[in-house]
Motif scaffolding. Sequence first.
Motif, short mmCIF file in Angstrom:
data_model
loop_
_atom_site.label_atom_id
_atom_site.label_comp_id
_atom_site.label_asym_id
_atom_site.label_seq_id
_atom_site.Cartn_x
_atom_site.Cartn_y
_atom_site.Cartn_z
N SER A 1 49.95 52.73 104.19
CA SER A 1 50.53 53.64 105.17
C SER A 1 49.87 53.44 106.53
O SER A 1 49.04 52.54 106.69
CB SER A 1 50.31 55.09 104.72
OG SER A 1 48.97 55.45 104.96
N ALA B 1 49.34 60.12 96.98
CA ALA B 1 50.35 59.34 97.69
C ALA B 1 49.91 59.08 99.12
O ALA B 1 49.37 59.97 99.78
CB ALA B 1 51.67 60.10 97.67
N GLU B 2 50.13 57.87 99.56
CA GLU B 2 49.81 57.53 100.95
C GLU B 2 51.03 57.82 101.79
O GLU B 2 52.07 57.19 101.62
CB GLU B 2 49.49 56.04 101.04
CG GLU B 2 48.03 55.73 100.88
CD GLU B 2 47.69 54.39 101.51
OE1 GLU B 2 47.89 54.24 102.72
OE2 GLU B 2 47.25 53.51 100.77
N THR B 3 50.94 58.74 102.69
CA THR B 3 52.15 59.18 103.37
C THR B 3 52.07 59.12 104.89
O THR B 3 53.03 59.48 105.56
CB THR B 3 52.50 60.61 102.96
OG1 THR B 3 51.34 61.42 103.16
CG2 THR B 3 52.94 60.69 101.52
#
Length: 119
Positions: free
Chosen positions: A61, A36-38
């Motif tokens: 992100s 996940a790109e957070t």
Amino acid sequence: MNTSSRLKNLFRATALLASVCGTALPALALEIDLPAETALYQQSDMPGYTLTLQNCLMCHSAQYVQYQPKTSPRSYWEATVKKMKHPFGAPFPEGDIPAMVDYLTKTYGAESSAANSGK
Ligand code: HEC
């Protein structure tokens, strides 16, 4: 390996070969799970912060922004933001560009405290 699982493997290989050679190529579904790109944008009172949140998170992100060299000048950020619009297709209005460029240059670029603290 027993006969039944050998047969199963043979069947899978044949089915794969058939779909690769035939016209059914798009039916080969490939699933890839990316992490996940957070990464978040650094909070700020600058008006460009809110605009950046609104306009820049729909495709990726803040990671790409964080990885740019701290020495990047205002002209670099301006060119980058414009590139997101043309050709990449970001739908933000032209009028949002100056404030976002200001926020990015002062937070992540040549006019940031990190760029000027000798780090
Ligand atoms: C329409 C989708 C989209 C939007 C919205 C978008 N970007 Fe991008 N961005 C991309 C794509 C595509 C790349 C290139 C990725 C690659 O090269 O792998 C990229 C790459 C980048 C990079 C890496 C450096 C470079 O030049 O490739 C930066 C920095 C960046 N974006 C900043 C922003 C900022 C700031 C905003 C908001 C103003 C924004 N992006 C909005 C699609 C978008």
